[in-house]
Design an enzyme around this catalytic site. Structure first.
Site, PDB file in Angstrom:
ATOM      1  N   GLU A  97       0.841  -1.213   0.000  1.00  0.00           N
ATOM      2  CA  GLU A  97       0.000   0.000   0.000  1.00  0.00           C
ATOM      3  C   GLU A  97       0.868   1.253   0.000  1.00  0.00           C
ATOM      4  O   GLU A  97       0.525   2.258  -0.612  1.00  0.00           O
ATOM      5  CB  GLU A  97      -0.974  -0.048   1.186  1.00  0.00           C
ATOM      6  CG  GLU A  97      -2.075  -1.079   0.935  1.00  0.00           C
ATOM      7  CD  GLU A  97      -2.668  -1.702   2.180  1.00  0.00           C
ATOM      8  OE1 GLU A  97      -2.511  -1.133   3.278  1.00  0.00           O
ATOM      9  OE2 GLU A  97      -3.292  -2.783   2.046  1.00  0.00           O
ATOM     10  N   GLU A 163       3.811 -10.819   0.383  1.00  0.00           N
ATOM     11  CA  GLU A 163       2.401 -10.439   0.329  1.00  0.00           C
ATOM     12  C   GLU A 163       1.988 -10.216  -1.123  1.00  0.00           C
ATOM     13  O   GLU A 163       2.155  -9.110  -1.659  1.00  0.00           O
ATOM     14  CB  GLU A 163       2.165  -9.151   1.123  1.00  0.00           C
ATOM     15  CG  GLU A 163       2.488  -9.269   2.591  1.00  0.00           C
ATOM     16  CD  GLU A 163       1.667  -8.304   3.432  1.00  0.00           C
ATOM     17  OE1 GLU A 163       1.026  -8.773   4.380  1.00  0.00           O
ATOM     18  OE2 GLU A 163       1.649  -7.092   3.120  1.00  0.00           O
TER      19      GLU A 163
HETATM   20  P1  13P Z   1      -5.339  -8.724   4.747  1.00  0.00           P
HETATM   21  O1  13P Z   1      -4.993  -9.781   5.744  1.00  0.00           O
HETATM   22  O2  13P Z   1      -6.467  -7.831   5.201  1.00  0.00           O
HETATM   23  O3  13P Z   1      -5.544  -9.302   3.372  1.00  0.00           O
HETATM   24  O4  13P Z   1      -4.069  -7.741   4.641  1.00  0.00           O
HETATM   25  C1  13P Z   1      -2.805  -8.283   4.447  1.00  0.00           C
HETATM   26  C2  13P Z   1      -1.788  -7.221   4.625  1.00  0.00           C
HETATM   27  O5  13P Z   1      -1.658  -6.328   3.810  1.00  0.00           O
HETATM   28  C3  13P Z   1      -0.953  -7.271   5.838  1.00  0.00           C
HETATM   29  O6  13P Z   1       0.107  -6.373   5.739  1.00  0.00           O
END
Ligand code: 13P
Length: 252
Positions: A97, A163
């Site tokens: 992000e 991720e």
């Molecule tokens: P979620 O578990 O909500 O998919 O998010 C993962 C994340 O970005 C953890 O840093």
């Protein structure tokens, strides 16, 4: 020596002081198993409340980002020593992000990570491909590029988080096979950078980890725990994921 699993909660922009207080009270009531390092990463403003409530517990405290300078004219940024002063021991760096929405690059992420380590923080360095890159067959090229900046870091204060962007907040989780394939690739990259010390670096999986899928993901040989978003906001579901990590086979 086996790698102690880590379950880290990335709260993103959720849980102000009141909600953080409720979460901490609830998690302290849970019978958490030994053998797992649990960490929560609240928004900056909630860190002092969490630090006070979790003092003396086994739950570690992390930040979601950190700047590379010690101080100065960097409006809106937080220096590593400011976090250490609050009792923070962990820092997420290079989250997708931050990369997608706030201009983070491999180079800025590397600078943040080095400064955080120099201040004594353990870095949770995030990597992962977008759906477009996966479908184009470029997953490993992306992971290779993103991990190419890790070399100057101290492997003793480094955790990697794989991720896949397409699995974050989508409810679409990587299969254990997809996670293991990426983690094994990253482990090989770590061997190239750090030699034998790579065996001690924890590699966490992140992306729609839930109590229902945590055990099968954590069973994979190179998945050393999870970086959990949505499911870390609730103490009961976060502790269920911690228990899943405690029951996973040991990671050599
Ligand atoms: P979620 O578990 O909500 O998919 O998010 C993962 C994340 O970005 C953890 O840093």
């Amino acid at each position: 020596m086996s790698r102690t699993p880590i379950v880290a909660g990335n709260w993103k922009m959720h849980h102000g002081v009141a909600a953080t207080t409720s979460f901490c009270e609830a998690i302290l009531d849970e019978a958490l198993p030994g053998g797992v390092q649990a960490v929560i990463c609240p928004p900056y403003t909630s860190i002092p409340a969490a630090a006070m409530l979790l003092a003396g517990s086994s739950i570690g405290l992390g930040a979601q980002n950190v700047h590379w300078e010690e101080q100065g004219a960097f409006t809106g940024e937080i220096a590593p020593a400011m976090l250490v002063e609050l009792g923070v021991e962990w820092a997420i760096v290079g989250h997708s992000e931050r990369r997608a929405m706030f201009g983070e690059t491999d180079e800025t992420a590397a600078r943040r990570a080095a400064a955080a380590q120099a201040a004594g923080l353990t870095v949770i360095f995030c990597v992962g491909e977008t759906l477009g890159k996966r479908e184009a067959g470029e997953t490993f090229a992306v992971l290779e590029r993103q991990s190419s900046v890790l070399g100057p870091l101290d492997p003793g204060r480094l955790v990697l988080a794989y991720e896949p962007v397409w699995a974050i907040g989508t409810g679409r989780t990587a299969t254990p096979e997809q996670a293991q394939e990426a983690h094994a690739f990253l482990r090989e990259r770590l061997r190239g950078a750090f030699g034998d010390a790579a065996e001690g670096v924890r590699i966490l999986y992140g992306g729609s980890v839930k109590p229902a899928n945590a055990a099968e993901l954590f069973a994979a040989p190179d998945v050393d725990g999870g970086l959990v978003g949505g499911a870390s906001l609730d103490a009961a579901s976060f502790s269920a994921i911690i228990r899943a990590a405690a029951s996973a086979p040991p990671k050599e």
